[in-house]
Design a protein around this motif. Structure first.
Motif, mmCIF file in Angstrom:
data_model
loop_
_atom_site.group_PDB
_atom_site.id
_atom_site.type_symbol
_atom_site.label_atom_id
_atom_site.label_comp_id
_atom_site.label_asym_id
_atom_site.label_seq_id
_atom_site.Cartn_x
_atom_site.Cartn_y
_atom_site.Cartn_z
ATOM 1 N N THR A 69 34.394 28.976 32.778
ATOM 2 C CA THR A 69 35.730 29.109 33.339
ATOM 3 C C THR A 69 36.767 28.906 32.248
ATOM 4 O OG1 THR A 69 37.163 28.448 35.172
ATOM 5 C CG2 THR A 69 35.954 26.682 34.055
ATOM 6 N N ILE A 70 38.037 28.948 32.627
ATOM 7 C CA ILE A 70 39.111 28.857 31.648
ATOM 8 C C ILE A 70 39.020 27.539 30.881
ATOM 9 C CG2 ILE A 70 40.729 30.387 32.831
ATOM 10 C CD1 ILE A 70 41.971 27.928 34.104
ATOM 11 N N PRO A 71 39.306 27.573 29.591
ATOM 12 C CA PRO A 71 39.822 28.702 28.788
ATOM 13 C C PRO A 71 38.763 29.355 27.916
ATOM 14 C CG PRO A 71 40.241 26.653 27.636
ATOM 15 C CD PRO A 71 39.435 26.290 28.855
ATOM 16 N N HIS A 72 37.496 29.361 28.334
ATOM 17 C CA HIS A 72 36.408 29.763 27.434
ATOM 18 C C HIS A 72 35.792 31.122 27.737
ATOM 19 C CE1 HIS A 72 36.941 25.732 26.172
ATOM 20 N NE2 HIS A 72 36.093 25.134 27.005
ATOM 21 N N LYS A 73 36.368 31.904 28.653
ATOM 22 C CA LYS A 73 35.701 33.125 29.100
ATOM 23 C C LYS A 73 35.555 34.179 27.996
ATOM 24 C CE LYS A 73 36.795 32.676 34.004
ATOM 25 N NZ LYS A 73 37.283 33.362 35.218
ATOM 26 N N SER A 74 36.461 34.180 27.063
ATOM 27 C CA SER A 74 36.338 35.092 25.920
ATOM 28 C C SER A 74 35.706 34.393 24.726
ATOM 29 C CB SER A 74 37.710 35.657 25.534
ATOM 30 O OG SER A 74 38.251 36.432 26.585
ATOM 31 N N ALA A 75 35.963 33.097 24.624
ATOM 32 C CA ALA A 75 35.484 32.339 23.465
ATOM 33 C C ALA A 75 33.968 32.287 23.371
ATOM 34 C CB ALA A 75 36.054 30.913 23.506
ATOM 35 N N VAL A 76 33.256 32.414 24.511
ATOM 36 C CA VAL A 76 31.789 32.333 24.465
ATOM 37 C C VAL A 76 31.141 33.608 23.939
ATOM 38 C CG1 VAL A 76 31.665 30.686 26.378
ATOM 39 C CG2 VAL A 76 31.498 33.142 26.860
ATOM 40 N N ILE A 77 31.850 34.724 23.958
ATOM 41 C CA ILE A 77 31.243 36.024 23.668
ATOM 42 C C ILE A 77 30.552 36.092 22.300
ATOM 43 C CG2 ILE A 77 31.751 38.482 23.299
ATOM 44 C CD1 ILE A 77 33.746 38.294 25.616
ATOM 45 N N LEU A 134 49.885 40.369 38.560
ATOM 46 C CA LEU A 134 50.720 39.323 37.983
ATOM 47 C C LEU A 134 49.864 38.493 37.043
ATOM 48 C CD1 LEU A 134 52.714 38.215 41.166
ATOM 49 C CD2 LEU A 134 53.306 39.956 39.474
ATOM 50 N N GLY A 135 50.160 38.553 35.760
ATOM 51 C CA GLY A 135 49.395 37.846 34.751
ATOM 52 C C GLY A 135 48.525 38.794 33.950
ATOM 53 N N ALA A 136 48.212 38.396 32.710
ATOM 54 C CA ALA A 136 47.369 39.221 31.843
ATOM 55 C C ALA A 136 46.263 38.388 31.210
ATOM 56 C CB ALA A 136 48.215 39.894 30.767
ATOM 57 N N GLY A 137 45.957 37.234 31.812
ATOM 58 C CA GLY A 137 44.945 36.334 31.274
ATOM 59 C C GLY A 137 43.543 36.683 31.727
ATOM 60 N N GLY A 138 42.647 35.677 31.683
ATOM 61 C CA GLY A 138 41.223 35.890 31.910
ATOM 62 C C GLY A 138 40.872 36.495 33.246
ATOM 63 N N VAL A 139 41.479 36.024 34.348
ATOM 64 C CA VAL A 139 41.125 36.548 35.670
ATOM 65 C C VAL A 139 41.829 37.878 35.940
ATOM 66 C CG1 VAL A 139 40.921 35.957 38.113
ATOM 67 C CG2 VAL A 139 40.927 34.150 36.421
ATOM 68 N N SER A 140 42.929 38.134 35.244
ATOM 69 C CA SER A 140 43.639 39.402 35.419
ATOM 70 C C SER A 140 42.820 40.568 34.898
ATOM 71 C CB SER A 140 44.978 39.363 34.678
ATOM 72 O OG SER A 140 45.784 38.310 35.118
ATOM 73 N N ARG A 141 42.028 40.326 33.881
ATOM 74 C CA ARG A 141 41.284 41.422 33.258
ATOM 75 C C ARG A 141 40.291 42.076 34.219
ATOM 76 N NH1 ARG A 141 42.309 41.996 27.971
ATOM 77 N NH2 ARG A 141 40.442 43.293 27.699
ATOM 78 N N PRO A 142 39.428 41.324 34.910
ATOM 79 C CA PRO A 142 38.544 42.005 35.868
ATOM 80 C C PRO A 142 39.306 42.703 36.983
ATOM 81 C CG PRO A 142 38.314 39.609 36.020
ATOM 82 C CD PRO A 142 39.082 39.901 34.782
ATOM 83 N N ALA A 143 40.434 42.148 37.405
ATOM 84 C CA ALA A 143 41.230 42.802 38.451
ATOM 85 C C ALA A 143 41.764 44.145 37.963
ATOM 86 C CB ALA A 143 42.383 41.895 38.873
ATOM 87 N N ALA A 144 42.248 44.187 36.730
ATOM 88 C CA ALA A 144 42.793 45.426 36.173
ATOM 89 C C ALA A 144 41.706 46.482 35.988
ATOM 90 C CB ALA A 144 43.485 45.129 34.848
ATOM 91 N N PHE A 145 40.554 46.071 35.440
ATOM 92 C CA PHE A 145 39.459 47.026 35.230
ATOM 93 C C PHE A 145 38.890 47.513 36.558
ATOM 94 C CE2 PHE A 145 39.725 45.568 30.925
ATOM 95 C CZ PHE A 145 39.193 46.585 30.153
ATOM 96 N N LEU A 146 38.828 46.622 37.555
ATOM 97 C CA LEU A 146 38.327 47.024 38.865
ATOM 98 C C LEU A 146 39.261 48.038 39.509
ATOM 99 C CD1 LEU A 146 36.264 46.598 41.184
ATOM 100 C CD2 LEU A 146 37.786 44.819 42.056
ATOM 101 N N ALA A 147 40.569 47.768 39.480
ATOM 102 C CA ALA A 147 41.540 48.691 40.078
ATOM 103 C C ALA A 147 41.471 50.057 39.408
ATOM 104 C CB ALA A 147 42.943 48.105 39.965
ATOM 105 N N ALA A 148 41.356 50.060 38.086
ATOM 106 C CA ALA A 148 41.278 51.332 37.363
ATOM 107 C C ALA A 148 39.979 52.065 37.678
ATOM 108 C CB ALA A 148 41.391 51.077 35.868
ATOM 109 N N SER A 149 38.864 51.331 37.721
ATOM 110 C CA SER A 149 37.558 51.947 37.975
ATOM 111 C C SER A 149 37.470 52.538 39.370
ATOM 112 C CB SER A 149 36.447 50.904 37.792
ATOM 113 O OG SER A 149 36.423 50.421 36.475
#
Length: 462
Positions: A69-77, A134-149
Protein backbone atom coordinates in the motif's frame (compact mmCIF):
# COMPACT_ATOMS: atom_id res chain seq x y z
CA UNK A 1 -12.66 -18.75 15.59
CA UNK A 2 -9.10 -18.51 16.84
CA UNK A 3 -6.71 -20.12 14.38
CA UNK A 4 -3.79 -22.18 15.66
CA UNK A 5 -0.38 -21.21 14.32
CA UNK A 6 1.62 -24.35 13.52
CA UNK A 7 4.90 -25.24 11.89
CA UNK A 8 3.07 -25.54 8.57
CA UNK A 9 1.34 -22.14 8.78
CA UNK A 10 2.14 -19.82 5.88
CA UNK A 11 2.43 -16.07 6.33
CA UNK A 12 1.13 -13.28 4.12
CA UNK A 13 1.14 -9.61 4.94
CA UNK A 14 0.95 -5.96 4.01
CA UNK A 15 3.79 -3.47 3.67
CA UNK A 16 3.21 0.26 3.70
CA UNK A 17 3.42 3.29 5.94
CA UNK A 18 1.19 3.75 7.86
CA UNK A 19 -0.58 0.38 8.04
CA UNK A 20 -2.06 0.14 11.53
CA UNK A 21 -5.47 1.42 10.34
CA UNK A 22 -5.79 -1.26 7.65
CA UNK A 23 -8.79 -3.57 7.26
CA UNK A 24 -6.82 -6.08 5.18
CA UNK A 25 -6.24 -8.51 8.10
CA UNK A 26 -10.02 -8.69 8.56
CA UNK A 27 -10.39 -9.79 4.93
CA UNK A 28 -7.62 -12.37 4.79
CA UNK A 29 -7.85 -13.87 8.25
CA UNK A 30 -11.63 -14.23 7.84
CA UNK A 31 -11.01 -16.00 4.54
CA UNK A 32 -8.55 -18.29 6.31
CA UNK A 33 -11.27 -19.27 8.76
CA UNK A 34 -13.98 -19.72 6.12
CA UNK A 35 -11.80 -21.77 3.76
CA UNK A 36 -9.87 -23.53 6.55
CA UNK A 37 -6.58 -22.34 5.06
CA UNK A 38 -3.44 -22.73 7.18
CA UNK A 39 -2.33 -19.11 6.84
CA UNK A 40 -2.05 -15.90 8.87
CA UNK A 41 -2.00 -12.32 7.59
CA UNK A 42 -0.24 -9.47 9.38
CA UNK A 43 0.64 -5.82 8.58
CA UNK A 44 4.27 -4.65 8.44
CA UNK A 45 5.07 -0.95 8.67
CA UNK A 46 8.01 -0.30 6.36
CA UNK A 47 9.90 2.97 5.93
CA UNK A 48 10.58 4.19 2.42
CA UNK A 49 14.33 3.57 2.69
CA UNK A 50 13.69 -0.07 3.68
CA UNK A 51 11.49 -1.20 0.77
CA UNK A 52 14.22 -3.23 -0.92
CA UNK A 53 15.16 -4.88 2.37
CA UNK A 54 11.50 -5.67 3.07
CA UNK A 55 10.94 -7.38 -0.30
CA UNK A 56 14.16 -9.40 -0.09
CA UNK A 57 13.48 -10.20 3.56
CA UNK A 58 9.99 -11.48 2.77
CA UNK A 59 11.48 -13.77 0.14
CA UNK A 60 14.18 -15.00 2.54
CA UNK A 61 11.63 -15.62 5.29
CA UNK A 62 9.51 -17.77 2.93
CA UNK A 63 6.54 -15.39 3.16
CA UNK A 64 3.89 -16.66 0.77
CA UNK A 65 2.73 -13.31 -0.58
CA UNK A 66 2.45 -9.62 0.19
CA UNK A 67 0.14 -6.70 -0.36
CA UNK A 68 1.66 -3.28 -0.91
CA UNK A 69 0.00 0.00 0.00
CA UNK A 70 0.98 3.66 -0.03
CA UNK A 71 3.61 4.94 -0.44
CA UNK A 72 5.40 1.85 -1.79
CA UNK A 73 3.29 0.73 -4.77
CA UNK A 74 5.82 1.95 -7.32
CA UNK A 75 8.89 1.69 -5.11
CA UNK A 76 8.69 -2.13 -4.97
CA UNK A 77 8.84 -2.60 -8.75
CA UNK A 78 12.65 -2.58 -9.15
CA UNK A 79 12.93 -5.44 -6.66
CA UNK A 80 10.51 -7.84 -8.38
CA UNK A 81 11.60 -10.76 -10.53
CA UNK A 82 8.51 -10.50 -12.75
CA UNK A 83 5.63 -8.07 -13.25
CA UNK A 84 2.21 -8.54 -14.78
CA UNK A 85 1.87 -6.54 -18.05
CA UNK A 86 -1.14 -4.54 -16.79
CA UNK A 87 0.64 -3.65 -13.54
CA UNK A 88 3.72 -2.69 -15.56
CA UNK A 89 1.73 -0.31 -17.75
CA UNK A 90 -0.01 1.17 -14.71
CA UNK A 91 3.35 1.61 -12.99
CA UNK A 92 2.03 0.48 -9.62
CA UNK A 93 1.89 -2.87 -7.83
CA UNK A 94 -0.19 -3.80 -4.79
CA UNK A 95 0.13 -7.61 -4.73
CA UNK A 96 3.25 -9.78 -4.70
CA UNK A 97 2.93 -13.47 -5.58
CA UNK A 98 5.81 -15.94 -5.47
CA UNK A 99 7.07 -16.98 -8.89
CA UNK A 100 6.61 -20.61 -9.91
CA UNK A 101 10.20 -21.47 -9.04
CA UNK A 102 9.97 -19.59 -5.73
CA UNK A 103 13.02 -17.47 -6.51
CA UNK A 104 11.28 -14.09 -6.42
CA UNK A 105 7.98 -12.22 -6.50
CA UNK A 106 5.73 -11.36 -9.43
CA UNK A 107 3.87 -8.08 -9.09
CA UNK A 108 0.16 -7.54 -9.85
CA UNK A 109 -2.26 -4.67 -9.51
CA UNK A 110 -5.45 -5.99 -7.92
CA UNK A 111 -6.62 -2.42 -7.33
CA UNK A 112 -7.34 -2.51 -11.06
CA UNK A 113 -9.29 -5.78 -10.93
CA UNK A 114 -10.96 -4.88 -7.62
CA UNK A 115 -12.18 -1.56 -8.98
CA UNK A 116 -13.42 -3.25 -12.14
CA UNK A 117 -15.39 -5.82 -10.17
CA UNK A 118 -16.91 -3.25 -7.81
CA UNK A 119 -18.08 -1.16 -10.79
CA UNK A 120 -19.63 -4.20 -12.49
CA UNK A 121 -21.46 -5.07 -9.29
CA UNK A 122 -22.80 -1.49 -9.14
CA UNK A 123 -23.82 -1.82 -12.84
CA UNK A 124 -21.57 1.05 -13.91
CA UNK A 125 -20.27 1.01 -17.50
CA UNK A 126 -17.76 3.66 -18.59
CA UNK A 127 -18.02 2.82 -22.29
CA UNK A 128 -18.57 6.06 -24.20
CA UNK A 129 -18.83 8.09 -20.98
CA UNK A 130 -17.02 11.20 -19.78
CA UNK A 131 -14.84 10.48 -16.76
CA UNK A 132 -13.23 12.73 -14.16
CA UNK A 133 -10.46 11.41 -11.91
CA UNK A 134 -9.52 13.46 -8.87
CA UNK A 135 -5.86 12.86 -8.08
CA UNK A 136 -2.93 11.43 -10.03
CA UNK A 137 -1.32 9.25 -7.35
CA UNK A 138 -1.08 5.49 -6.85
CA UNK A 139 -4.80 4.61 -6.75
CA UNK A 140 -5.63 7.05 -9.56
CA UNK A 141 -3.47 5.13 -12.00
CA UNK A 142 -5.53 1.91 -12.10
CA UNK A 143 -8.71 3.99 -12.33
CA UNK A 144 -7.36 5.91 -15.33
CA UNK A 145 -6.08 2.80 -17.14
CA UNK A 146 -9.34 0.95 -16.44
CA UNK A 147 -11.48 3.81 -17.78
CA UNK A 148 -9.34 4.04 -20.91
CA UNK A 149 -9.29 0.26 -21.45
CA UNK A 150 -13.06 0.01 -21.13
CA UNK A 151 -13.78 2.68 -23.70
CA UNK A 152 -14.38 5.96 -21.89
CA UNK A 153 -14.95 8.74 -24.41
CA UNK A 154 -12.76 11.19 -22.48
CA UNK A 155 -10.91 11.21 -19.18
CA UNK A 156 -10.06 14.38 -17.31
CA UNK A 157 -7.36 13.93 -14.67
CA UNK A 158 -7.40 16.71 -12.09
CA UNK A 159 -4.48 17.12 -9.71
CA UNK A 160 -2.98 19.89 -7.59
CA UNK A 161 0.38 19.31 -9.28
CA UNK A 162 -0.31 19.56 -13.00
CA UNK A 163 2.93 17.76 -13.90
CA UNK A 164 1.73 14.52 -12.26
CA UNK A 165 -1.57 14.76 -14.12
CA UNK A 166 0.29 15.33 -17.39
CA UNK A 167 2.51 12.29 -16.75
CA UNK A 168 -0.46 10.02 -16.02
CA UNK A 169 -2.31 11.28 -19.11
CA UNK A 170 0.75 10.61 -21.29
CA UNK A 171 1.04 7.06 -19.91
CA UNK A 172 -2.66 6.33 -20.45
CA UNK A 173 -2.73 7.77 -23.96
CA UNK A 174 0.36 5.79 -24.90
CA UNK A 175 -1.29 2.62 -23.55
CA UNK A 176 -4.50 2.96 -25.60
CA UNK A 177 -2.90 4.62 -28.61
CA UNK A 178 -5.06 7.74 -28.66
CA UNK A 179 -5.42 11.05 -26.79
CA UNK A 180 -8.31 10.13 -24.50
CA UNK A 181 -6.86 11.48 -21.23
CA UNK A 182 -6.49 15.21 -20.60
CA UNK A 183 -4.75 16.91 -17.63
CA UNK A 184 -6.27 19.78 -15.67
CA UNK A 185 -5.09 21.59 -12.58
CA UNK A 186 -7.44 20.75 -9.71
CA UNK A 187 -8.29 24.37 -8.97
CA UNK A 188 -9.55 24.80 -12.55
CA UNK A 189 -12.34 22.21 -12.25
CA UNK A 190 -14.87 24.80 -13.46
CA UNK A 191 -13.27 24.51 -16.92
CA UNK A 192 -14.63 20.99 -17.36
CA UNK A 193 -16.81 21.05 -20.49
CA UNK A 194 -20.49 21.72 -19.84
CA UNK A 195 -23.38 19.87 -21.42
CA UNK A 196 -22.44 16.39 -20.20
CA UNK A 197 -22.64 14.26 -17.07
CA UNK A 198 -19.49 12.72 -15.61
CA UNK A 199 -18.50 9.55 -13.79
CA UNK A 200 -16.19 10.92 -11.11
CA UNK A 201 -13.52 8.87 -9.30
CA UNK A 202 -12.29 10.49 -6.08
CA UNK A 203 -8.90 8.81 -5.69
CA UNK A 204 -7.12 11.08 -3.20
CA UNK A 205 -6.85 10.59 0.57
CA UNK A 206 -8.86 13.75 1.25
CA UNK A 207 -11.83 12.98 3.48
CA UNK A 208 -10.25 9.99 5.19
CA UNK A 209 -10.79 9.65 8.94
CA UNK A 210 -10.04 11.63 11.09
CA UNK A 211 -10.37 14.48 8.55
CA UNK A 212 -13.72 13.18 7.35
CA UNK A 213 -15.33 16.63 7.13
CA UNK A 214 -13.29 17.54 4.05
CA UNK A 215 -13.71 17.00 0.32
CA UNK A 216 -11.11 17.70 -2.35
CA UNK A 217 -13.70 19.93 -4.10
CA UNK A 218 -16.62 21.41 -2.14
CA UNK A 219 -18.26 23.62 -4.76
CA UNK A 220 -21.88 22.42 -5.34
CA UNK A 221 -21.63 23.52 -8.99
CA UNK A 222 -19.01 20.82 -9.59
CA UNK A 223 -21.24 18.06 -8.20
CA UNK A 224 -24.14 19.05 -10.43
CA UNK A 225 -22.07 17.71 -13.32
CA UNK A 226 -21.69 14.25 -11.74
CA UNK A 227 -24.04 11.33 -12.42
CA UNK A 228 -21.96 8.67 -10.63
CA UNK A 229 -19.50 9.31 -7.81
CA UNK A 230 -16.94 6.75 -6.62
CA UNK A 231 -14.74 7.39 -3.58
CA UNK A 232 -11.66 5.24 -2.93
CA UNK A 233 -11.80 6.38 0.71
CA UNK A 234 -13.83 3.91 2.79
CA UNK A 235 -13.26 5.23 6.31
CA UNK A 236 -15.78 6.78 6.79
CA UNK A 237 -18.08 4.89 4.46
CA UNK A 238 -20.19 7.97 3.76
CA UNK A 239 -17.49 10.52 2.91
CA UNK A 240 -18.02 14.24 2.43
CA UNK A 241 -17.42 13.69 -1.30
CA UNK A 242 -20.21 11.09 -1.46
CA UNK A 243 -22.52 13.27 0.62
CA UNK A 244 -22.06 16.10 -1.88
CA UNK A 245 -22.64 13.70 -4.78
CA UNK A 246 -25.84 12.41 -3.17
CA UNK A 247 -27.12 15.94 -2.53
CA UNK A 248 -26.65 16.65 -6.24
CA UNK A 249 -28.65 13.54 -7.17
CA UNK A 250 -25.71 11.34 -8.23
CA UNK A 251 -25.39 7.60 -7.68
CA UNK A 252 -22.80 6.93 -4.95
CA UNK A 253 -20.30 4.06 -4.65
CA UNK A 254 -18.03 3.53 -1.66
CA UNK A 255 -14.47 2.26 -1.99
CA UNK A 256 -15.10 -0.53 0.52
CA UNK A 257 -16.09 -3.01 -2.20
CA UNK A 258 -12.91 -2.17 -4.12
CA UNK A 259 -10.91 -2.91 -0.97
CA UNK A 260 -12.76 -6.19 -0.55
CA UNK A 261 -12.30 -7.41 -4.11
CA UNK A 262 -8.65 -6.39 -4.44
CA UNK A 263 -8.03 -8.46 -1.30
CA UNK A 264 -10.04 -11.41 -2.57
CA UNK A 265 -8.15 -11.37 -5.89
CA UNK A 266 -4.82 -11.43 -4.05
CA UNK A 267 -5.98 -14.24 -1.76
CA UNK A 268 -7.05 -16.35 -4.72
CA UNK A 269 -3.65 -15.98 -6.37
CA UNK A 270 -1.73 -16.82 -3.19
CA UNK A 271 -3.76 -19.93 -2.41
CA UNK A 272 -4.90 -21.16 -5.82
CA UNK A 273 -8.62 -21.11 -4.92
CA UNK A 274 -11.79 -19.38 -6.06
CA UNK A 275 -13.74 -17.44 -3.41
CA UNK A 276 -17.52 -17.76 -3.79
CA UNK A 277 -19.80 -14.72 -4.11
CA UNK A 278 -21.63 -15.77 -0.94
CA UNK A 279 -18.33 -15.64 0.96
CA UNK A 280 -17.63 -12.17 -0.45
CA UNK A 281 -21.00 -11.02 0.90
CA UNK A 282 -20.09 -12.30 4.37
CA UNK A 283 -16.71 -10.61 4.17
CA UNK A 284 -18.32 -7.31 3.22
CA UNK A 285 -20.48 -7.47 6.32
CA UNK A 286 -17.38 -8.26 8.36
CA UNK A 287 -15.70 -5.12 7.01
CA UNK A 288 -18.75 -3.02 7.89
CA UNK A 289 -18.59 -4.41 11.41
CA UNK A 290 -14.89 -3.57 11.61
CA UNK A 291 -15.59 0.00 10.48
CA UNK A 292 -18.15 0.25 13.29
CA UNK A 293 -15.42 -1.08 15.61
CA UNK A 294 -17.82 -3.74 16.86
CA UNK A 295 -20.23 -1.18 18.32
CA UNK A 296 -23.53 -2.80 19.25
CA UNK A 297 -26.92 -1.62 17.99
CA UNK A 298 -30.12 -1.34 20.02
CA UNK A 299 -33.43 -1.25 18.12
CA UNK A 300 -36.35 0.45 19.84
CA UNK A 301 -39.79 1.46 18.70
CA UNK A 302 -43.43 0.56 18.92
CA UNK A 303 -44.65 -2.99 18.33
CA UNK A 304 -44.81 -3.74 14.62
CA UNK A 305 -42.10 -1.24 13.72
CA UNK A 306 -39.93 -4.06 12.34
CA UNK A 307 -37.41 -4.42 15.17
CA UNK A 308 -37.09 -8.22 15.08
CA UNK A 309 -36.92 -8.50 11.28
CA UNK A 310 -34.43 -5.68 10.94
CA UNK A 311 -32.34 -7.09 13.81
CA UNK A 312 -32.14 -10.47 12.06
CA UNK A 313 -31.06 -8.82 8.80
CA UNK A 314 -28.43 -6.70 10.53
CA UNK A 315 -27.00 -9.84 12.14
CA UNK A 316 -26.86 -11.56 8.75
CA UNK A 317 -25.03 -8.59 7.21
CA UNK A 318 -22.62 -7.83 10.06
CA UNK A 319 -22.14 -11.28 11.54
CA UNK A 320 -23.33 -9.98 14.93
CA UNK A 321 -25.17 -11.86 17.68
CA UNK A 322 -28.90 -11.17 18.02
CA UNK A 323 -30.66 -10.69 21.36
CA UNK A 324 -34.35 -9.95 21.91
CA UNK A 325 -35.47 -8.80 25.37
CA UNK A 326 -38.87 -10.49 25.12
CA UNK A 327 -37.34 -13.78 23.94
CA UNK A 328 -34.63 -13.67 26.61
CA UNK A 329 -37.17 -13.03 29.38
CA UNK A 330 -39.46 -15.80 28.10
CA UNK A 331 -36.53 -18.21 28.16
CA UNK A 332 -35.42 -17.19 31.67
CA UNK A 333 -38.96 -17.38 33.05
CA UNK A 334 -40.01 -20.45 31.05
CA UNK A 335 -43.21 -18.60 30.25
CA UNK A 336 -44.65 -16.49 27.46
CA UNK A 337 -45.01 -12.73 27.80
CA UNK A 338 -48.80 -13.16 27.82
CA UNK A 339 -48.53 -15.62 30.72
CA UNK A 340 -46.20 -13.30 32.68
CA UNK A 341 -48.63 -10.39 32.20
CA UNK A 342 -51.60 -12.53 33.25
CA UNK A 343 -50.02 -14.26 36.24
CA UNK A 344 -47.54 -11.69 37.56
CA UNK A 345 -48.74 -8.40 36.11
CA UNK A 346 -47.18 -5.78 33.85
CA UNK A 347 -45.16 -4.27 36.71
CA UNK A 348 -43.30 -7.53 37.32
CA UNK A 349 -42.56 -7.85 33.60
CA UNK A 350 -41.16 -4.29 33.45
CA UNK A 351 -38.88 -5.10 36.39
CA UNK A 352 -37.61 -8.16 34.48
CA UNK A 353 -36.82 -5.93 31.48
CA UNK A 354 -34.87 -3.53 33.68
CA UNK A 355 -32.85 -6.31 35.29
CA UNK A 356 -31.98 -7.79 31.90
CA UNK A 357 -30.75 -4.56 30.25
CA UNK A 358 -28.93 -3.53 33.45
CA UNK A 359 -26.92 -6.76 33.45
CA UNK A 360 -26.28 -6.54 29.71
CA UNK A 361 -25.01 -2.95 30.00
CA UNK A 362 -22.57 -4.03 32.71
CA UNK A 363 -21.17 -6.85 30.56
CA UNK A 364 -19.96 -4.40 27.89
CA UNK A 365 -20.52 -6.90 25.07
CA UNK A 366 -19.67 -5.88 21.52
CA UNK A 367 -21.10 -7.00 18.19
CA UNK A 368 -24.68 -7.57 19.31
CA UNK A 369 -27.99 -6.41 17.87
CA UNK A 370 -30.52 -5.95 20.67
CA UNK A 371 -34.23 -5.71 19.87
CA UNK A 372 -36.16 -4.36 22.85
CA UNK A 373 -39.84 -4.50 23.76
CA UNK A 374 -41.95 -1.49 22.87
CA UNK A 375 -42.50 -0.45 26.49
CA UNK A 376 -38.95 -0.95 27.74
CA UNK A 377 -37.71 2.63 27.14
CA UNK A 378 -40.50 4.08 29.29
CA UNK A 379 -38.38 3.78 32.44
CA UNK A 380 -35.66 6.48 32.56
CA UNK A 381 -33.09 4.02 33.99
CA UNK A 382 -33.73 1.66 31.08
CA UNK A 383 -32.91 4.43 28.62
CA UNK A 384 -29.56 4.96 30.35
CA UNK A 385 -28.77 1.25 30.21
CA UNK A 386 -29.59 1.10 26.49
CA UNK A 387 -27.18 3.96 25.74
CA UNK A 388 -24.42 2.02 27.49
CA UNK A 389 -25.15 -1.10 25.43
CA UNK A 390 -24.80 0.55 22.03
CA UNK A 391 -26.16 2.99 19.45
CA UNK A 392 -29.92 3.28 20.04
CA UNK A 393 -32.02 3.37 16.87
CA UNK A 394 -35.71 4.38 16.95
CA UNK A 395 -37.63 2.56 14.20
CA UNK A 396 -40.72 4.59 13.33
CA UNK A 397 -43.94 3.52 11.62
CA UNK A 398 -47.34 5.13 11.16
CA UNK A 399 -50.23 3.71 13.24
CA UNK A 400 -51.86 2.33 10.08
CA UNK A 401 -48.63 0.52 9.15
CA UNK A 402 -48.33 -0.98 12.63
CA UNK A 403 -51.98 -2.06 12.54
CA UNK A 404 -51.51 -3.93 9.25
CA UNK A 405 -48.43 -5.67 10.66
CA UNK A 406 -49.88 -6.78 14.02
CA UNK A 407 -53.65 -7.00 13.57
CA UNK A 408 -53.58 -10.80 13.38
CA UNK A 409 -51.29 -11.25 16.39
CA UNK A 410 -53.37 -12.33 19.41
CA UNK A 411 -50.34 -12.77 21.70
CA UNK A 412 -49.74 -9.06 22.41
CA UNK A 413 -51.26 -8.17 25.79
CA UNK A 414 -51.49 -4.45 25.12
CA UNK A 415 -53.64 -4.93 22.02
CA UNK A 416 -56.58 -6.59 23.72
CA UNK A 417 -59.02 -3.92 22.64
CA UNK A 418 -62.23 -3.66 20.63
CA UNK A 419 -60.60 -0.91 18.54
CA UNK A 420 -56.99 -1.99 17.98
CA UNK A 421 -56.09 0.90 15.65
CA UNK A 422 -57.25 3.49 18.17
CA UNK A 423 -55.29 1.70 20.90
CA UNK A 424 -52.16 1.79 18.72
CA UNK A 425 -52.59 5.52 18.08
CA UNK A 426 -53.07 6.17 21.79
CA UNK A 427 -49.99 4.21 22.83
CA UNK A 428 -47.83 5.71 20.08
CA UNK A 429 -48.83 9.21 21.14
CA UNK A 430 -47.89 8.41 24.73
CA UNK A 431 -44.50 6.98 23.83
CA UNK A 432 -43.29 9.05 20.86
CA UNK A 433 -41.34 11.60 22.90
CA UNK A 434 -39.92 8.82 25.08
CA UNK A 435 -38.55 6.97 22.05
CA UNK A 436 -37.06 10.20 20.70
CA UNK A 437 -35.38 10.94 24.02
CA UNK A 438 -33.98 7.40 24.18
CA UNK A 439 -32.43 7.21 20.71
CA UNK A 440 -29.31 8.26 18.83
CA UNK A 441 -30.84 7.72 15.37
CA UNK A 442 -34.37 7.79 13.94
CA UNK A 443 -35.28 5.64 10.93
CA UNK A 444 -38.65 5.58 9.16
CA UNK A 445 -39.75 2.06 8.19
CA UNK A 446 -42.97 2.88 6.32
CA UNK A 447 -42.98 1.45 2.78
CA UNK A 448 -39.37 0.28 3.10
CA UNK A 449 -37.95 -3.21 2.74
CA UNK A 450 -36.07 -4.83 5.60
CA UNK A 451 -32.85 -4.62 3.55
CA UNK A 452 -33.33 -0.90 2.94
CA UNK A 453 -33.88 -0.16 6.63
CA UNK A 454 -30.89 -2.27 7.67
CA UNK A 455 -28.60 -0.61 5.15
CA UNK A 456 -29.83 2.83 6.18
CA UNK A 457 -28.93 2.09 9.80
CA UNK A 458 -25.42 0.95 8.82
CA UNK A 459 -24.84 3.99 6.60
CA UNK A 460 -25.91 6.42 9.31
CA UNK A 461 -23.66 4.72 11.87
CA UNK A 462 -20.69 5.01 9.54
Amino acid sequence: MKRDVKGTTRVCGLIGNPVHHTLSPAIHNSLNDITDTDMVYVPFEVNEKDVETAVKGALALDILGMNVTIPHKSAVIPFLKEIDPVAEKIGAVNTLVRTLDGSGFRGYNTDYTGLSRSLREAMVDVMGKSVVILGAGGVSRPAAFLAASEGAAEIFILNRTIERAEKLCADVNSYVGKAVAKPLELGRYSELPDGRKYICFQMTMVGMYPNSGNAVIEDPDFYRKIEIGFDAVYRPLNTKFLQLCKEAGAKCISGLKMLLYQGVDAYEMWNGIKVKDSVCSKLYGKLLGELMEGKSIVLTGFMGSGKSSVAQRLCEILGYEMLDTDAEIEQMQSATISTIFREQGEGAFRDMETEFVKELSEEGKKRIILSVGGGLPIKPENREYLKKIGTVVFLKARPETVYERVKGDKTRPLLKSDDVLSKIKELQEERRDIYKAACDLEIDTDNKSIDLVANEIIEQML
